[in-house]
Design a protein around this motif. Structure first.
Motif, PDB file in Angstrom:
ATOM      1  N   VAL A 146       0.838  -1.195   0.000  1.00 29.92           N
ATOM      2  CA  VAL A 146       0.000   0.000   0.000  1.00 29.92           C
ATOM      3  C   VAL A 146       0.874   1.246   0.000  1.00 29.92           C
ATOM      4  O   VAL A 146       1.879   1.323   0.715  1.00 29.92           O
ATOM      5  N   GLN A 147       0.466   2.204  -0.800  1.00 26.13           N
ATOM      6  CA  GLN A 147       1.144   3.487  -0.841  1.00 26.13           C
ATOM      7  C   GLN A 147       0.127   4.587  -0.550  1.00 26.13           C
ATOM      8  O   GLN A 147      -1.070   4.421  -0.743  1.00 26.13           O
ATOM      9  N   LEU A 148       0.643   5.709  -0.096  1.00 26.41           N
ATOM     10  CA  LEU A 148      -0.179   6.895   0.083  1.00 26.41           C
ATOM     11  C   LEU A 148       0.176   7.876  -1.022  1.00 26.41           C
ATOM     12  O   LEU A 148       1.359   8.079  -1.320  1.00 26.41           O
ATOM     13  N   VAL A 149      -0.831   8.467  -1.615  1.00 30.04           N
ATOM     14  CA  VAL A 149      -0.613   9.377  -2.732  1.00 30.04           C
ATOM     15  C   VAL A 149      -1.267  10.719  -2.405  1.00 30.04           C
ATOM     16  O   VAL A 149      -2.493  10.796  -2.214  1.00 30.04           O
ATOM     17  N   GLU A 150      -0.426  11.750  -2.336  1.00 30.81           N
ATOM     18  CA  GLU A 150      -0.927  13.097  -2.052  1.00 30.81           C
ATOM     19  C   GLU A 150      -1.205  13.845  -3.348  1.00 30.81           C
ATOM     20  O   GLU A 150      -0.568  13.592  -4.372  1.00 30.81           O
ATOM     21  N   SER A 151      -2.118  14.789  -3.264  1.00 33.65           N
ATOM     22  CA  SER A 151      -2.391  15.683  -4.389  1.00 33.65           C
ATOM     23  C   SER A 151      -2.937  16.999  -3.844  1.00 33.65           C
ATOM     24  O   SER A 151      -3.290  17.082  -2.668  1.00 33.65           O
ATOM     25  N   GLY A 152      -2.969  18.002  -4.701  1.00 36.79           N
ATOM     26  CA  GLY A 152      -3.577  19.261  -4.325  1.00 36.79           C
ATOM     27  C   GLY A 152      -2.615  20.389  -4.011  1.00 36.79           C
ATOM     28  O   GLY A 152      -3.032  21.519  -3.768  1.00 36.79           O
ATOM     29  N   GLY A 153      -1.324  20.088  -3.995  1.00 34.60           N
ATOM     30  CA  GLY A 153      -0.362  21.143  -3.742  1.00 34.60           C
ATOM     31  C   GLY A 153      -0.280  22.110  -4.910  1.00 34.60           C
ATOM     32  O   GLY A 153      -0.863  21.889  -5.973  1.00 34.60           O
ATOM     33  N   GLY A 154       0.443  23.194  -4.698  1.00 32.73           N
ATOM     34  CA  GLY A 154       0.600  24.175  -5.758  1.00 32.73           C
ATOM     35  C   GLY A 154       1.099  25.488  -5.208  1.00 32.73           C
ATOM     36  O   GLY A 154       1.576  25.558  -4.065  1.00 32.73           O
ATOM     37  N   SER A 155       0.995  26.502  -6.026  1.00 31.11           N
ATOM     38  CA  SER A 155       1.431  27.850  -5.642  1.00 31.11           C
ATOM     39  C   SER A 155       0.210  28.724  -5.407  1.00 31.11           C
ATOM     40  O   SER A 155      -0.745  28.688  -6.184  1.00 31.11           O
ATOM     41  N   VAL A 156       0.261  29.495  -4.353  1.00 28.07           N
ATOM     42  CA  VAL A 156      -0.870  30.348  -4.000  1.00 28.07           C
ATOM     43  C   VAL A 156      -0.337  31.613  -3.351  1.00 28.07           C
ATOM     44  O   VAL A 156       0.750  31.614  -2.747  1.00 28.07           O
ATOM     45  N   GLN A 157      -1.087  32.675  -3.473  1.00 29.80           N
ATOM     46  CA  GLN A 157      -0.701  33.919  -2.804  1.00 29.80           C
ATOM     47  C   GLN A 157      -1.096  33.871  -1.334  1.00 29.80           C
ATOM     48  O   GLN A 157      -2.047  33.177  -0.948  1.00 29.80           O
ATOM     49  N   ALA A 158      -0.368  34.604  -0.546  1.00 31.76           N
ATOM     50  CA  ALA A 158      -0.657  34.671   0.883  1.00 31.76           C
ATOM     51  C   ALA A 158      -2.113  35.063   1.108  1.00 31.76           C
ATOM     52  O   ALA A 158      -2.645  35.956   0.430  1.00 31.76           O
TER      53      ALA A 158
END
Length: 122
Positions: free
Chosen positions: A2-14
Motif C-alpha cells: 500500500v502506498q499513500l498518494v498526495e495531491s492538491g499542492g501548488g502555488s498560492v498567494q498569501a
C-alpha cells in the motif's frame, strides 16, 4: 504494497486556500492513525495535523484555526484544508499513516506518501 498518494499542492498567494488530499493505493486500508507533516528547506520535518481512529484531531500551534484535517471514509481519502496561507507555510507536505491506533501524536508513522509541494508567495 500500500502506498499513500498526495495531491492538491501548488502555488498560492498569501491569504489564499489550498486543499490537500491523500488516498491509499492500490487498495484501501483501515488506518489507526493518519496525519499531515511538512518539511521546509533546511528545516526538520514537523507535524501539522493528526487524526486518530476516533476522529480526534491535533494541530501544530502555528496552523490552529487555519488548517483542518478531515477524512472521507467512503472515499478512503484524508484531507487538509488550508486557509489563510502564509509564506512560512511553504514546504513539502506529506501524508502519513499507521495501522496502530496508539499514541497517534507521538508515534513514528510507518507509511508515507512522496509529498506534494505547497508554495505561498507574498
Amino acid at each position: 504494497q500500500v502506498q499513500l498518494v498526495e495531491s492538491g499542492g501548488g502555488s498560492v498567494q498569501a491569504g489564499g486556500p489550498l486543499r490537500l488530499s491523500c488516498t491509499d493505493s492500490p487498495y484501501a486500508v483501515f488506518w489507526g492513525c493518519m496525519g499531515w507533516f511538512r518539511q521546509a528547506p533546511d528545516k526538520e520535518r514537523e507535524k501539522v495535523a493528526i487524526m486518530d481512529i476516533d476522529g480526534r484531531t491535533t494541530y501544530e500551534d502555528s496552523v490552529k484555526g487555519r488548517f483542518t484535517i478531515s477524512k472521507d471514509n467512503a472515499k478512503h481519502t484524508l484531507y487538509l484544508q488550508m486557509n489563510s496561507l502564509k509564506p512560512e507555510d511553504t514546504a513539502m507536505y506529506y501524508c502519513a499513516a499507521d495501522l496502530s491506533s496508539d499514541n497517534c501524536y507521538g508515534r513514528e508513522y510507518s507509511v508515507w506518501g512522496r509529498g506534494t509541494q505547497v508554495t505561498v508567495s507574498v
